[in-house]
Motif scaffolding. Sequence first.
Motif, short mmCIF file in Angstrom:
data_model
loop_
_atom_site.label_atom_id
_atom_site.label_comp_id
_atom_site.label_asym_id
_atom_site.label_seq_id
_atom_site.Cartn_x
_atom_site.Cartn_y
_atom_site.Cartn_z
N HIS A 97 0.81 -1.47 0.28
CA HIS A 97 0.30 -0.53 0.37
C HIS A 97 0.99 1.62 0.12
O HIS A 97 1.90 1.04 0.25
N HIS A 102 4.98 0.44 -0.23
CA HIS A 102 5.62 -0.40 0.69
C HIS A 102 5.24 -1.67 0.71
O HIS A 102 3.51 -1.53 0.67
N GLU A 152 3.99 7.53 7.82
CA GLU A 152 3.75 6.21 8.64
C GLU A 152 5.57 6.13 9.55
O GLU A 152 6.15 5.91 8.33
#
Length: 376
Positions: free
Chosen positions: A286, A322, A293
């Motif tokens: 995603h 990733h 993040e």
Amino acid sequence: MRHYIRFPRSDGTHSRQAHADLPEGTFEREMSKDGFFGPAAHFHHRHPPTSWARFSGALSPHAFDLNKLPVQPGSPWDATAFLHNGDVKIRHWKTDRAMDHLVRNQDGDELLFIHEGAGELFCDWGRLDYRDGDYIVIPRGAMWRIAPGAPTTVLLVECTEGTYTLPEKGIVGPHAIFDPAVLDTPAMDAGFRAQQTEDSWNVVVKRNGALSTIGFPFNPLDAVGWHGDLCVVRINVRDIRPLMSHRYHLPPSAHTTFVGRNFIVCTFVPRPIESDPGALKVPFYHNNDDYDEVIFYHRGDFFSRDNIKPGMVTLHPCGFTHGPHPKAFAAGAKHARKETDEYAVMIDTRYPLTVAALPDGVENRSYVDSWKPKAE
Ligand SMILES: [Fe+2]
């Protein structure tokens, strides 16, 4: 309440549901709004979406080995602020001695995550022991200090101009993940009363990033009692009982522990890996199209990441595609693992984070290459 433009459609060869029974030989990538809560599209790719041959520019991910940062005894205000934006400041603090002053953060609530060590926290409400794996939420404006009994490493997460709350538990109810009854609070015990001396104490207050020092001819942690519903609270990661499904890989948001202003704090704790033959066993690929993040690795073996050890941090900027590293993907496909034993803290921020200048050697400059397939 958002009114999304929603119109489920499908085309080509695709699974019936997300994260399960993927078309043979394909790699699922999720594009989604609102950090896994909004409209989403699941693509089935012929190649892993992270199999780039070249990658350069500001979207590159970061990996930091915070174990290489120096000890900064004395004050949390000396801690290394390594990531920040207008909503959150993430600092790393290693200390081995009792604070000789009190601090008060007037910029926002402070969340302490004790990575290593044990000791005592003294605050307006009394005394509280701490140990590794503890989260301690300190309301904005509270006076506090710590007295380590063992060298202590803390991740400090300031909720700038905001307040920490607990996540909505929705259909799983208020006792899921952790029962609020396990939240511990300080006590006005003998240890607290013993420090109420007439010695001089300074309180170093941070407001708008600037420090002020207020001197008292006594210890101002001198309350004899209190009442109300605002207090320092503590929960240990060992008391978190994660949501899981044997048939569905839950998104990281299912592990939300605290909600800040425009960011969330999630906790990954050990859990069985999905057992259903068709269920995805590793995180889906995603971009997290709305959030940066950050993951702080606390304990264990980080199943989906190669060469990541406790005390390290990764930052995947919003839009950076990733997913599992190739070795983990292969292990998941072969059912080589039955459970995870990892403890990690994730901080997802709605707005972009700035990376501070750090000493040489702290950042792994080749992290972006870690998704490259490795020769067996
Ligand atoms: Fe992610």
